[in-house]
Write a protein that holds these residues in place. Structure first.
Motif, short mmCIF file in Angstrom:
data_model
loop_
_atom_site.label_atom_id
_atom_site.label_comp_id
_atom_site.label_asym_id
_atom_site.label_seq_id
_atom_site.Cartn_x
_atom_site.Cartn_y
_atom_site.Cartn_z
N UNK A 1 -72.73 47.99 -54.50
CA UNK A 1 -71.16 47.87 -53.85
C UNK A 1 -70.97 46.51 -53.22
N UNK A 2 -72.05 46.07 -52.78
CA UNK A 2 -71.59 44.62 -52.08
C UNK A 2 -71.12 43.46 -52.98
N UNK A 3 -71.95 43.82 -54.11
CA UNK A 3 -71.45 42.90 -55.21
C UNK A 3 -70.48 43.01 -56.08
N UNK A 4 -70.19 44.12 -56.26
CA UNK A 4 -69.11 44.59 -57.17
C UNK A 4 -67.83 44.75 -56.52
N UNK A 5 -67.81 44.94 -55.06
CA UNK A 5 -66.49 45.36 -54.29
C UNK A 5 -66.31 44.04 -53.56
N UNK A 6 -65.12 43.31 -53.49
CA UNK A 6 -64.75 42.16 -52.69
C UNK A 6 -63.22 42.41 -51.99
N UNK A 7 -62.95 41.96 -50.82
CA UNK A 7 -61.74 42.09 -50.42
C UNK A 7 -61.02 40.65 -50.56
N UNK A 8 -60.03 40.56 -51.42
CA UNK A 8 -59.38 39.61 -51.50
C UNK A 8 -58.39 38.95 -50.30
N UNK A 9 -57.81 37.78 -50.36
CA UNK A 9 -56.66 37.42 -49.74
C UNK A 9 -55.56 38.16 -50.08
N UNK A 10 -55.31 38.44 -51.25
CA UNK A 10 -54.08 39.24 -51.67
C UNK A 10 -53.96 40.68 -51.03
N UNK A 11 -55.29 41.22 -51.13
CA UNK A 11 -55.29 42.75 -50.37
C UNK A 11 -55.28 42.65 -48.83
N UNK A 12 -55.61 41.51 -48.18
CA UNK A 12 -55.15 41.28 -46.85
C UNK A 12 -53.82 41.38 -46.68
N UNK B 1 -46.21 44.16 -36.32
CA UNK B 1 -46.34 42.91 -36.81
C UNK B 1 -47.73 42.31 -36.53
N UNK B 2 -48.48 41.83 -37.82
CA UNK B 2 -49.94 41.63 -37.78
C UNK B 2 -50.02 40.29 -38.15
N UNK B 3 -50.52 39.39 -37.41
CA UNK B 3 -50.95 37.91 -37.59
C UNK B 3 -52.38 37.75 -38.09
N UNK B 4 -52.79 37.31 -39.37
CA UNK B 4 -54.17 37.42 -39.81
C UNK B 4 -54.69 35.99 -39.54
N UNK C 1 -56.19 34.52 -37.17
CA UNK C 1 -57.62 34.55 -36.70
C UNK C 1 -58.13 35.71 -36.80
N UNK C 2 -57.90 36.61 -37.89
CA UNK C 2 -58.11 37.92 -38.19
C UNK C 2 -59.08 37.96 -39.44
N UNK C 3 -58.68 37.12 -40.20
CA UNK C 3 -58.91 37.34 -41.85
C UNK C 3 -60.38 37.71 -42.12
N UNK C 4 -61.46 37.16 -41.40
CA UNK C 4 -62.82 37.43 -41.83
C UNK C 4 -63.04 38.82 -41.43
N UNK C 5 -62.74 38.95 -40.24
CA UNK C 5 -63.21 40.37 -39.54
C UNK C 5 -62.38 41.31 -40.28
N UNK C 6 -61.12 41.10 -40.63
CA UNK C 6 -60.29 42.25 -41.15
C UNK C 6 -60.86 42.60 -42.59
N UNK C 7 -61.30 41.63 -43.39
CA UNK C 7 -61.96 41.81 -44.61
C UNK C 7 -63.30 42.83 -44.46
N UNK C 8 -63.89 42.46 -43.50
CA UNK C 8 -65.00 43.36 -43.20
C UNK C 8 -64.79 44.72 -42.79
N UNK C 9 -63.45 44.98 -42.08
CA UNK C 9 -63.41 46.14 -41.72
C UNK C 9 -62.78 47.11 -43.09
N UNK C 10 -61.81 46.22 -43.67
CA UNK C 10 -61.32 47.13 -44.97
C UNK C 10 -62.37 47.31 -46.01
#
Length: 528
Positions: A455-466, A479-482, A484-493
């Protein structure tokens, strides 16, 4: 996230906690009729209701009058004496029983079709091969894609008597013909232990989300599993755990204490004291122990933290807990509704009550989170107000305080920009789950065939998905500004993808990465 939503965050978190700290202990109250049969105050209420029923100029729903009356009476007692209407009672009981009877799926109703989010672990559907993304079109020949069908009606078709059978017709992407599954309904666990895994070669981690009837059994199995994997230290995560059955919490504490150690005592209105001691050989009476708590850890969670802290067993890590030290007894009112009435206070082994004050009324009581938020307590340990008159000392000389929650031994501040809480709000609001479900649906064949180890290798969260997620929540007027959130938001997604594919342990492992409290526990573990 806009200013209004940032203000709402602590209010919503406090409300969620308040809604979950209603049950301190479940006790039998079968003798209630004998207690109240000759009560003149009861007769007075009965006469008033009968008088309204027969003589009032307009038709009145006296059931609603009774509900209002009961609620008003309880509101004037304390914040945790509550009335549970009959339409809510079955759901409350099911949640606390730790299981329900059904086919064992979580689902969305998408375009008038039942689409499986996940076959629940240990349930009948998982065992026979139903998967996320499957569309359940028929149950015993009845179409489930009717526009007029409600979620309640769908549930009735899928739930039923234990060991009864239902034939499902299922559409799966990539397969032309409908699949037929003959499902034998069974007990589906509603797990209270979200995760159990190794944080390091010696340190095991257990996350408990509430104390239901099955919590101790789940916990015992988790602890035995981790010990077999080499754990001689345990991190017990009770953050955001609102409490539940006192008896389950006591049994868990007993696993960490030597025999004949006081766990807690309760005192009722007559001054009668009932003490509870550890009484059996525990699975981890030796070895380092870390208990994680926060401002939403309440009731039975505080019993665990307080008992261990007062017995100088382990290290409490996090922020001051909620502050609920009242014990409720449940009484069935005979019409499917019930009352949970506060009948005692509990005290930790040193004699401290951790119940926070409620003299200024329920509204003020439930806004305590806002006060903590504003006075800086969530970001600075020095801002925690303590009362020297409620100062106590443990057997080894540690100073502890009563009067409102368990103060941790090691303080972990809340994120300075409230980043993690903003994201958690979107998570608990269902936004992430629905968004990720749509992501998986776009490429269901790929995701359903990704093995957990890949999973960790094959599944990535792109900036486009964010950015897609930002637009998704924007459709809900958030309204969500990312910036300061991008890294953590990717982790949660990514964690929510893992949750829908593999379950709660996979989710917890991912969101715990870079978590300040977990990192502190790892640091303490290595020092010891």
């Amino acid at each position: 996230m806009n200013t209004r939503q940032k203000i709402l965050i602590p209010i919503l978190l406090a409300t969620a906690c308040a809604a979950g700290v209603l049950l301190g202990g479940k006790l039998d109250f079968s003798s209630s009729d004998a207690l109240f049969s000759s009560n003149p105050k009861k007769q007075k209420l009965n006469r008033l209701i009968d008088y309204i029923d027969y003589e009032y100029v307009d038709d009145v729903n006296t059931d609603s009058i009774v509900d209002i009356t009961v609620n008003k009476i309880l509101e004037n007692l304390d914040p945790h004496s509550v009335y549970i209407p009959k339409e809510e009672y079955a759901g409350v009981i099911e949640n606390m029983q730790g299981d329900f009877v059904g086919i064992g799926v979580s689902f969305y109703n998408v375009n008038d079709t039942v689409v499986v989010i996940q076959a629940l672990e240990g349930g009948p559907s998982e065992k026979i091969g139903i998967r996320g993304g499957d569309r359940i079109l028929y149950a015993d020949g009845t179409p489930l894609f009717n526009k007029d069908i409600t979620n309640d009606s769908l549930t009735k078709h899928l739930k039923g008597e234990e060991d009864s059978r239902v034939t499902l017709k299922v559409k799966r992407k990539g397969i032309k013909d409908l699949l037929t599954f003959k499902v034998k309904r069974g007990r589906v666990p509603l797990k209270s232990v979200d995760a159990a895994y190794m944080l390091s070669p010696e340190l095991g981690y257990i996350k408990v989300n509430r104390f239901s009837e099955t919590t101790y059994k789940e916990f015992e199995e988790a602890l035995e599993k981790l010990k077999k994997e080499g754990a001689n230290q345990i991190a017990l995560d009770l953050r955001d755990n609102p409490g539940g059955y006192l008896s389950e919490a006591i049994k868990i504490v007993d696993e960490f204490l030597e025999d004949d150690k006081l766990i807690l005592y309760t005192k009722n209105k007559s001054g009668s004291v009932e003490e509870t001691f550890s009484k059996r050989k525990g699975l981890l009476e030796k070895g380092d122990l870390f208990v994680l708590i926060n401002e939403n850890s309440a009731s039975a969670s505080e019993v665990v933290a307080g008992a261990l802290q007062d017995n100088d067993r382990g290290t409490i890590v996090g922020r001051r807990s909620y502050g609920k030290g009242l014990v409720q007894r449940e009484m069935d009112l005979g019409d499917g509704s019930a009352v949970r009435l506060t009948i005692a206070r509990y005290y930790t082994p040193t004699g401290r009550s951790i119940q926070k004050p409620y003299d200024n009324g329920n509204e003020s009581y439930f806004k305590d989170y806002m006060r903590r938020y504003k006075n800086g307590e969530l970001s600075n340990a020095d801002s925690i107000n303590v009362d020297d008159s409620l100062r106590y000392e443990t057997p080894e000389g540690k100073i502890v305080y009563g009067g409102g929650g368990i103060i941790p031994d090691v303080f972990i501040p809340q994120d300075s920009n409230n980043e993690r809480n903003n994201i958690k709000l979107l998570l608990h609001g269902g936004y992430m789950s629905r968004f990720i479900f749509n992501v998986l649906e776009e490429n269901r064949t790929f995701y359903n065939n990704v093995k957990r180890e890949d999973f960790d290798e094959k599944v990535t969260i792109s900036n486009e998905m964010v950015q897609d997620f930002v637009r998704f929540v924007g459709n809900g007027n958030i309204r969500l500004s990312v910036n300061n959130h991008t890294t953590l938001l990717k982790q949660y997604l990514k964690a929510v993808i893992a949750q829908q594919l593999y379950g709660t342990t996979a989710f917890e492992k991912l969101i715990n990465e870079n978590d300040p409290a977990i990192e502190k526990v790892l640091e303490l573990s290595q020092k010891n």
